[in-house]
Design an enzyme around this catalytic site. Structure first.
Site, PDB file in Angstrom:
ATOM      1  N   CYS A 326       0.842  -1.207   0.000  1.00 40.49           N
ATOM      2  CA  CYS A 326       0.000   0.000   0.000  1.00 40.49           C
ATOM      3  C   CYS A 326       0.872   1.251   0.000  1.00 40.49           C
ATOM      4  CB  CYS A 326      -0.955  -0.009   1.187  1.00 40.49           C
ATOM      5  SG  CYS A 326      -0.106  -0.148   2.758  1.00 40.49           S
ATOM      6  N   GLU A 360      -2.420   1.089  -4.385  1.00 44.93           N
ATOM      7  CA  GLU A 360      -1.906  -0.221  -3.965  1.00 44.93           C
ATOM      8  C   GLU A 360      -1.217  -0.866  -5.170  1.00 44.93           C
ATOM      9  OE1 GLU A 360      -3.635  -1.354  -0.849  1.00 44.93           O
ATOM     10  OE2 GLU A 360      -2.700  -3.335  -0.725  1.00 44.93           O
TER      11      GLU A 360
HETATM   12  C1  LIG Z   1      -1.808  -4.267   5.019  1.00 41.72           C
HETATM   13  S1  LIG Z   1      -2.429  -5.329   6.276  1.00 41.72           S
HETATM   14  C2  LIG Z   1      -2.735  -6.763   5.318  1.00 41.72           C
HETATM   15  C3  LIG Z   1      -3.644  -7.776   5.938  1.00 41.72           C
HETATM   16  C4  LIG Z   1      -4.201  -8.860   5.007  1.00 41.72           C
HETATM   17  N1  LIG Z   1      -3.255  -9.305   4.029  1.00 41.72           N
HETATM   18  C5  LIG Z   1      -5.481  -8.383   4.310  1.00 41.72           C
HETATM   19  O1  LIG Z   1      -5.508  -8.340   3.076  1.00 41.72           O
HETATM   20  O2  LIG Z   1      -6.462  -8.078   5.015  1.00 41.72           O
HETATM   21  C6  LIG Z   1      -0.968  -5.665   7.160  1.00 41.72           C
HETATM   22  C7  LIG Z   1      -1.124  -6.633   8.321  1.00 41.72           C
HETATM   23  O3  LIG Z   1       0.185  -6.809   8.920  1.00 41.72           O
HETATM   24  C8  LIG Z   1       0.040  -6.951  10.312  1.00 41.72           C
HETATM   25  N2  LIG Z   1       1.369  -6.606  10.859  1.00 41.72           N
HETATM   26  C9  LIG Z   1       1.875  -5.393  11.139  1.00 41.72           C
HETATM   27  N3  LIG Z   1       3.140  -5.475  11.552  1.00 41.72           N
HETATM   28  C10 LIG Z   1       3.459  -6.801  11.532  1.00 41.72           C
HETATM   29  C11 LIG Z   1       4.637  -7.544  11.825  1.00 41.72           C
HETATM   30  N4  LIG Z   1       5.764  -6.953  12.240  1.00 41.72           N
HETATM   31  N5  LIG Z   1       4.603  -8.877  11.682  1.00 41.72           N
HETATM   32  C12 LIG Z   1       3.469  -9.509  11.244  1.00 41.72           C
HETATM   33  N6  LIG Z   1       2.325  -8.862  10.958  1.00 41.72           N
HETATM   34  C13 LIG Z   1       2.327  -7.534  11.094  1.00 41.72           C
HETATM   35  C14 LIG Z   1      -1.109  -6.042  10.669  1.00 41.72           C
HETATM   36  O4  LIG Z   1      -1.716  -6.467  11.882  1.00 41.72           O
HETATM   37  C15 LIG Z   1      -2.027  -6.181   9.454  1.00 41.72           C
HETATM   38  O5  LIG Z   1      -2.997  -7.174   9.673  1.00 41.72           O
END
Ligand SMILES: C[S@@+](CC[C@H](N)C(=O)[O-])C[C@H]1O[C@@H](n2cnc3c(N)ncnc32)[C@H](O)[C@@H]1O
Length: 368
Positions: A326, A360
């Site tokens: 994004c 995106e």
């Molecule tokens: C852009 S969202 C994408 C979520 C999913 N792919 C979707 O399409 O709904 C990024 C996700 O990464 C998680 N996140 C943030 N930092 C992270 C980390 N260090 N390790 C793993 N997950 C993480 C957030 O909680 C969030 O759910």
């Protein structure tokens, strides 16, 4: 798109262009930045495409009036609004009715600071009322009547307090390559804001992966938005994510879709890379045999910060990388490194955030 607040409200920064112009402006910027010419372009509906919205509440004490408000384009104060052309029809309808009802009721009205809306393609709406006062059972009784009157689900929040008035989720349906998937979306945890573009993103990735006999590894999986539809292309799936709430709903979403080949584990990307390199053991992985996986594809959809250095090095262990981003700036930074060992097979832009400068991107990479 016609909107009374274009040029005043800070939400739509590309307000002076029509839909195609603003898309073209962003696509050209991506082509110039990444030096890619063959780009798959996915459009958003021109209006009412956002199924999530957050608004401040403005109390005009002299006129005894409540209205919604957004930050101004110059970020100097608030602009009052009655409706929003980019949020879903069901949110717009609920916005109007909510203010009328709240205005009549001092317990619901007093110190109401902001409202969050989450809606689904099935027409369900979940509203979170956020207060600058303590809310209690008296408030809950009034809120329950409000939820019934509006036919919506309702949550109340104030500092350190969350009251679930009806339920804290709504049910969503996504159509991906002629198949329907069911998702339970909770108020906490990440959800993609634009379901039309979301369906196209998942469809694009799925279309470019043929049926495999190997396994699939996903980082940043959220509530299983990509994981569940993509799992059908693989033997087994390991999907990880840092948010406890998202993992809980991902597991629930697997049941809703009858999916049985995914293990969802709460691990940060940093923890996962350490676990898969056998540098650290986790209780959360005790029931999983990591050595039994044969991952051919790794999928990442990180937050705006992109991949940290450890994860960026780690993803290069696999034959195929699918990167959804994004934030084109961090994607560019990460691709500069990945391109040394990987070839870009496909590049896509998804206009998830129409009328803003955000876009995106999706990149499918294969080891050279
Ligand atoms: C852009 S969202 C994408 C979520 C999913 N792919 C979707 O399409 O709904 C990024 C996700 O990464 C998680 N996140 C943030 N930092 C992270 C980390 N260090 N390790 C793993 N997950 C993480 C957030 O909680 C969030 O759910």
């Amino acid at each position: 798109m016609i909107c009374d607040y274009f040029g005043k409200c800070g939400s739509c920064t590309l307000h002076d262009m029509d839909y195609e112009q603003q898309l073209d402006y962003k696509v050209q910027a991506i082509k110039e930045r990444f030096l890619v010419h063959d780009i798959d372009i996915f459009r958003s509906p021109k209006q009412q495409f956002r199924y999530r919205g957050e608004f401040r509440i403005f109390h005009d004490w002299e006129k005894d009036r409540l209205s919604y408000a957004m930050h101004t384009l110059e970020h100097k104060g608030l602009v009052q609004i009655n409706s929003c052309s980019i949020v879903s029809e069901s949110i717009n309808k609920a916005m109007q009715k909510l203010l009328v009802e709240v205005h009549k009721n001092p317990i619901l009205k007093e110190r109401l600071f902001a409202v969050e809306f989450l809606s689904s393609t099935t027409g369900e709406v979940l509203i979170t009322l956020i207060y600058h006062k303590k809310i209690d059972h008296v408030w809950k009784n009034e809120a329950l009547l409000l939820a019934k009157t509006l036919g919506i689900d309702l949550i109340g929040r104030s500092r350190g307090i969350k009251i679930v008035v009806t339920k804290e989720y709504i049910d969503e349906q996504l159509s991906i390559l002629d198949k329907t998937y069911h998702f339970r979306l909770f108020d906490t945890g990440f959800t993609q804001p634009n379901p039309s573009v979301n369906q196209q993103m998942i469809g694009w990735v799925k279309k470019h992966i043929s049926l495999q006999t190997t396994d699939f590894l996903e980082l940043y999986c959220g509530h299983g938005n990509f994981t569940i539809p993509l799992s059908e292309r693989f033997h087994k799936v390991l999907a990880t994510e840092v948010s406890k709430h998202s993992i809980k709903s991902a597991v629930e979403n697997c049941t809703l879709n009858g999916t049985e080949n995914i293990d969802f584990i709460r691990l940060s990307s940093e923890e996962l890379t350490e676990a898969l390199q056998y540098k650290r053991e986790f209780n959360r992985l005790k029931h999983i045999t990591l050595k039994a996986y044969h991952f051919s594809h790794i999928f990442v959809d990180p937050p705006r910060a992109g991949l940290d250095m450890q994860t960026l090095n780690f993803v290069q262990n696999y034959e195929n990388i699918i990167y959804i981003s994004c934030n084109p700036e961090t994607l560019y930074r990460d691709l500069e490194i990945l391109k040394k060992r990987f070839e870009i097979e496909r590049f896509a832009v998804f206009d998830q955030f129409a009328y803003t400068k955000h876009i995106e991107c999706g990149v499918i990479l294969k080891r050279k």
